[in-house]
Motif scaffolding. Structure first.
Motif, PDB file in Angstrom:
ATOM      1  N   THR A 111      61.846 -14.132  20.890  1.00  0.00           N
ATOM      2  CA  THR A 111      62.312 -14.694  22.091  1.00  0.00           C
ATOM      3  C   THR A 111      61.421 -14.636  23.368  1.00  0.00           C
ATOM      4  OG1 THR A 111      63.871 -13.086  23.007  1.00  0.00           O
ATOM      5  CG2 THR A 111      64.597 -14.466  21.299  1.00  0.00           C
ATOM      6  N   LYS A 112      61.782 -15.291  24.195  1.00  0.00           N
ATOM      7  CA  LYS A 112      60.841 -15.297  25.682  1.00  0.00           C
ATOM      8  C   LYS A 112      60.592 -13.972  25.918  1.00  0.00           C
ATOM      9  CE  LYS A 112      61.520 -15.773  30.376  1.00  0.00           C
ATOM     10  NZ  LYS A 112      62.462 -15.814  31.467  1.00  0.00           N
ATOM     11  N   ASP A 113      61.491 -12.918  26.042  1.00  0.00           N
ATOM     12  CA  ASP A 113      60.948 -11.665  26.476  1.00  0.00           C
ATOM     13  C   ASP A 113      61.810 -10.511  25.473  1.00  0.00           C
ATOM     14  OD1 ASP A 113      63.794 -12.072  26.802  1.00  0.00           O
ATOM     15  OD2 ASP A 113      63.656 -11.879  28.992  1.00  0.00           O
ATOM     16  N   GLY A 114      61.722 -10.929  24.222  1.00  0.00           N
ATOM     17  CA  GLY A 114      62.442 -10.083  23.208  1.00  0.00           C
ATOM     18  C   GLY A 114      62.125 -10.038  21.799  1.00  0.00           C
ATOM     19  N   LEU A 115      62.588  -9.074  21.219  1.00  0.00           N
ATOM     20  CA  LEU A 115      62.753  -8.954  19.706  1.00  0.00           C
ATOM     21  C   LEU A 115      64.027  -8.513  19.111  1.00  0.00           C
ATOM     22  CD1 LEU A 115      61.039  -8.834  16.955  1.00  0.00           C
ATOM     23  CD2 LEU A 115      60.315  -6.620  17.505  1.00  0.00           C
ATOM     24  N   ILE A 116      64.411  -9.318  18.196  1.00  0.00           N
ATOM     25  CA  ILE A 116      65.533  -8.742  17.311  1.00  0.00           C
ATOM     26  C   ILE A 116      65.284  -8.472  15.991  1.00  0.00           C
ATOM     27  CG2 ILE A 116      67.784  -9.384  16.806  1.00  0.00           C
ATOM     28  CD1 ILE A 116      66.437 -11.313  20.082  1.00  0.00           C
ATOM     29  N   TYR A 117      65.808  -7.459  15.296  1.00  0.00           N
ATOM     30  CA  TYR A 117      65.418  -7.457  14.100  1.00  0.00           C
ATOM     31  C   TYR A 117      66.643  -7.024  13.254  1.00  0.00           C
ATOM     32  CZ  TYR A 117      65.251  -2.213  13.939  1.00  0.00           C
ATOM     33  OH  TYR A 117      65.538  -0.885  14.365  1.00  0.00           O
ATOM     34  N   GLN A 118      66.459  -7.572  12.065  1.00  0.00           N
ATOM     35  CA  GLN A 118      67.727  -6.990  11.171  1.00  0.00           C
ATOM     36  C   GLN A 118      66.880  -6.488   9.792  1.00  0.00           C
ATOM     37  OE1 GLN A 118      69.937 -10.419  10.022  1.00  0.00           O
ATOM     38  NE2 GLN A 118      71.465  -9.945  11.733  1.00  0.00           N
TER      39      GLN A 118
ATOM     40  N   GLN B  21      57.420  -2.149  19.476  1.00  0.00           N
ATOM     41  CA  GLN B  21      58.612  -1.930  18.675  1.00  0.00           C
ATOM     42  C   GLN B  21      58.311  -2.715  17.316  1.00  0.00           C
ATOM     43  OE1 GLN B  21      61.288   0.015  19.130  1.00  0.00           O
ATOM     44  NE2 GLN B  21      60.368   0.417  21.269  1.00  0.00           N
ATOM     45  N   LEU B  22      57.572  -3.720  17.308  1.00  0.00           N
ATOM     46  CA  LEU B  22      57.027  -4.544  16.227  1.00  0.00           C
ATOM     47  C   LEU B  22      56.361  -3.416  15.075  1.00  0.00           C
ATOM     48  CD1 LEU B  22      57.039  -7.138  14.384  1.00  0.00           C
ATOM     49  CD2 LEU B  22      54.918  -7.655  15.672  1.00  0.00           C
ATOM     50  N   ASP B  23      55.392  -2.742  15.631  1.00  0.00           N
ATOM     51  CA  ASP B  23      54.717  -1.764  14.936  1.00  0.00           C
ATOM     52  C   ASP B  23      55.700  -0.839  14.138  1.00  0.00           C
ATOM     53  OD1 ASP B  23      52.365  -2.675  15.444  1.00  0.00           O
ATOM     54  OD2 ASP B  23      51.954  -1.646  17.376  1.00  0.00           O
ATOM     55  N   GLU B  24      56.652  -0.260  14.983  1.00  0.00           N
ATOM     56  CA  GLU B  24      57.613   0.643  14.541  1.00  0.00           C
ATOM     57  C   GLU B  24      58.480  -0.040  13.398  1.00  0.00           C
ATOM     58  OE1 GLU B  24      59.858   2.717  17.129  1.00  0.00           O
ATOM     59  OE2 GLU B  24      58.395   3.233  18.685  1.00  0.00           O
TER      60      GLU B  24
ATOM     61  N   ALA C 211      54.869  -3.211  29.260  1.00  0.00           N
ATOM     62  CA  ALA C 211      54.733  -4.772  29.251  1.00  0.00           C
ATOM     63  C   ALA C 211      54.488  -4.867  27.815  1.00  0.00           C
ATOM     64  CB  ALA C 211      53.521  -5.229  29.909  1.00  0.00           C
ATOM     65  N   ASN C 212      53.886  -3.919  26.984  1.00  0.00           N
ATOM     66  CA  ASN C 212      53.625  -4.333  25.671  1.00  0.00           C
ATOM     67  C   ASN C 212      54.798  -3.725  24.780  1.00  0.00           C
ATOM     68  OD1 ASN C 212      53.382  -1.537  25.980  1.00  0.00           O
ATOM     69  ND2 ASN C 212      51.706  -1.398  24.637  1.00  0.00           N
TER      70      ASN C 212
ATOM     71  N   LYS D 203      48.926 -11.373  12.687  1.00  0.00           N
ATOM     72  CA  LYS D 203      48.096 -10.515  11.891  1.00  0.00           C
ATOM     73  C   LYS D 203      48.740  -9.163  11.428  1.00  0.00           C
ATOM     74  CE  LYS D 203      43.729 -12.240  13.805  1.00  0.00           C
ATOM     75  NZ  LYS D 203      42.525 -11.895  14.817  1.00  0.00           N
ATOM     76  N   LYS D 204      49.691  -8.613  12.435  1.00  0.00           N
ATOM     77  CA  LYS D 204      50.181  -7.479  12.044  1.00  0.00           C
ATOM     78  C   LYS D 204      51.220  -7.501  11.018  1.00  0.00           C
ATOM     79  CE  LYS D 204      50.335  -5.493  16.679  1.00  0.00           C
ATOM     80  NZ  LYS D 204      49.556  -4.130  16.501  1.00  0.00           N
ATOM     81  N   ILE D 205      51.788  -8.690  10.835  1.00  0.00           N
ATOM     82  CA  ILE D 205      52.850  -8.984   9.988  1.00  0.00           C
ATOM     83  C   ILE D 205      52.042  -9.281   8.571  1.00  0.00           C
ATOM     84  CG2 ILE D 205      54.764 -10.663   9.015  1.00  0.00           C
ATOM     85  CD1 ILE D 205      55.286 -10.808  12.178  1.00  0.00           C
ATOM     86  N   LYS D 206      51.056 -10.321   8.605  1.00  0.00           N
ATOM     87  CA  LYS D 206      50.488 -10.731   7.280  1.00  0.00           C
ATOM     88  C   LYS D 206      49.562  -9.475   6.832  1.00  0.00           C
ATOM     89  CE  LYS D 206      50.047 -14.633   5.917  1.00  0.00           C
ATOM     90  NZ  LYS D 206      50.726 -15.212   4.970  1.00  0.00           N
ATOM     91  N   GLU D 207      49.403  -8.595   7.415  1.00  0.00           N
ATOM     92  CA  GLU D 207      48.590  -7.406   6.806  1.00  0.00           C
ATOM     93  C   GLU D 207      49.254  -6.653   5.787  1.00  0.00           C
ATOM     94  OE1 GLU D 207      47.048  -5.400  10.314  1.00  0.00           O
ATOM     95  OE2 GLU D 207      45.437  -6.734  10.664  1.00  0.00           O
ATOM     96  N   LEU D 208      50.490  -6.839   5.914  1.00  0.00           N
ATOM     97  CA  LEU D 208      51.463  -5.910   5.015  1.00  0.00           C
ATOM     98  C   LEU D 208      51.320  -6.266   3.764  1.00  0.00           C
ATOM     99  CD1 LEU D 208      54.785  -5.510   7.080  1.00  0.00           C
ATOM    100  CD2 LEU D 208      52.842  -3.948   6.830  1.00  0.00           C
ATOM    101  N   ALA D 209      50.674  -7.590   3.694  1.00  0.00           N
ATOM    102  CA  ALA D 209      50.386  -8.343   2.135  1.00  0.00           C
ATOM    103  C   ALA D 209      51.695  -8.317   1.195  1.00  0.00           C
ATOM    104  CB  ALA D 209      49.199  -7.580   1.431  1.00  0.00           C
ATOM    105  N   ILE D 210      52.897  -8.642   1.884  1.00  0.00           N
ATOM    106  CA  ILE D 210      54.278  -9.079   1.107  1.00  0.00           C
ATOM    107  C   ILE D 210      54.431 -10.484   1.364  1.00  0.00           C
ATOM    108  CG2 ILE D 210      54.949  -6.620   1.013  1.00  0.00           C
ATOM    109  CD1 ILE D 210      56.691  -7.038   3.411  1.00  0.00           C
ATOM    110  N   PRO D 211      55.244 -11.123   0.697  1.00  0.00           N
ATOM    111  CA  PRO D 211      55.798 -12.296   1.158  1.00  0.00           C
ATOM    112  C   PRO D 211      56.460 -12.521   2.636  1.00  0.00           C
ATOM    113  CG  PRO D 211      56.420 -11.724  -1.339  1.00  0.00           C
ATOM    114  CD  PRO D 211      55.951 -10.528  -0.533  1.00  0.00           C
ATOM    115  N   VAL D 212      55.875 -13.371   3.124  1.00  0.00           N
ATOM    116  CA  VAL D 212      56.570 -13.559   4.514  1.00  0.00           C
ATOM    117  C   VAL D 212      56.680 -15.354   4.726  1.00  0.00           C
ATOM    118  CG1 VAL D 212      54.180 -13.740   5.090  1.00  0.00           C
ATOM    119  CG2 VAL D 212      56.202 -13.298   7.005  1.00  0.00           C
ATOM    120  N   HIS D 213      57.831 -15.240   5.318  1.00  0.00           N
ATOM    121  CA  HIS D 213      58.217 -17.027   5.635  1.00  0.00           C
ATOM    122  C   HIS D 213      58.233 -17.073   7.078  1.00  0.00           C
ATOM    123  CE1 HIS D 213      59.660 -20.980   5.353  1.00  0.00           C
ATOM    124  NE2 HIS D 213      60.770 -20.513   5.969  1.00  0.00           N
TER     125      HIS D 213
END
Length: 238
Positions: A9-16, A43-46, A37-38, A117-127
């Protein structure tokens, strides 16, 4: 099957994290004056290394988009079209496309290249998908004038639909619930939707945006809260 759902979102990340349709974990992170700021990138990296995922579903609610009829094929013009609504940086953003066949429209939107790039580098199916398309796919609409509002943290998106045709879509980054109300009511006046003849439907963070809901109820006759986000039950992610 282990699936990671990500909502930006604008200023956030929600994951499940979902295993065989059961939600094992859900967390939200939002950038504030007190956070780094980052924060979102950290959190995405984690979360990407939490475990081995079989699939990743990514939804962007970032306010860099444009709406076109289905079949529009001049994809090279995507960035230019988006730039009429919001600044688009070709060096830092990836151009994406989501198609909604139910209403015969398509969304061009951008997604930060560093996240991509971070997400695609995992080399698993992503939509990848745009929140507006996911929101629209979730709607049940009739033949009358309708406003469908999906509320986030400091953000909202809404569709104006008349006789099963999309009249308008917008995605607003605002810091005040009063601003939400102003934009929605201003939109009604511009597209000729009378308050008494229009049905309103709210989704998402309706409890968090209680002031907006209560103020809207003062002006409109027909308002229904369709979905209220609760822990492990997020409207766009579920």
């Amino acid at each position: 099957m282990n699936v990671l759902n990500l909502l930006f979102t604008k200023d956030g990340l929600i994951y499940q994290i979902v295993k065989n349709k059961s939600i094992l974990e859900e967390k939200s992170y939002f950038v504030t004056e007190e956070t780094p700021a980052n924060l979102i990138e950290e959190q995405l990296d984690e979360v990407l290394i939490k475990q081995r995922f079989d699939e990743i579903q990514v939804i962007s609610a970032l306010n860099h988009f444009t709406l076109m009829p289905e079949g529009f094929s001049e994809h090279d013009a995507g960035f230019d079209l988006i730039s009429f609504n919001a600044p688009a940086d070709r060096e830092k953003e990836e151009l994406m496309l989501s198609i909604n066949k139910k209403f015969n429209i398509q969304f061009y939107y951008t997604f930060p290249k560093n996240y991509y790039k971070k997400i695609k580098e995992l080399a698993i199916p992503v939509h990848f998908n745009f929140s507006g398309e996911k929101f629209l796919s979730s709607l049940n609409n009739k033949n009358n004038k309708e406003i469908h509002i999906n509320l986030y943290h400091n953000q909202c998106e809404f569709f104006a639909i008349d006789n099963k045709k999309i009249i308008l879509y917008n995605n607003l980054d605002v810091n005040s619930e009063v601003d939400f109300l102003y934009f929605v009511m201003f939109t009604l006046s511009k597209i000729g939707f009378g308050i008494n003849e229009t049905s309103f439907y709210a989704y998402g963070e309706t409890t968090e945006n209680e002031t907006f809901i209560s103020e809207l109820q003062k002006f409109v006759k027909n308002l229904k809260i369709v979905f209220d986000n609760i822990p492990n039950k997020n409207f766009i992610l579920n």
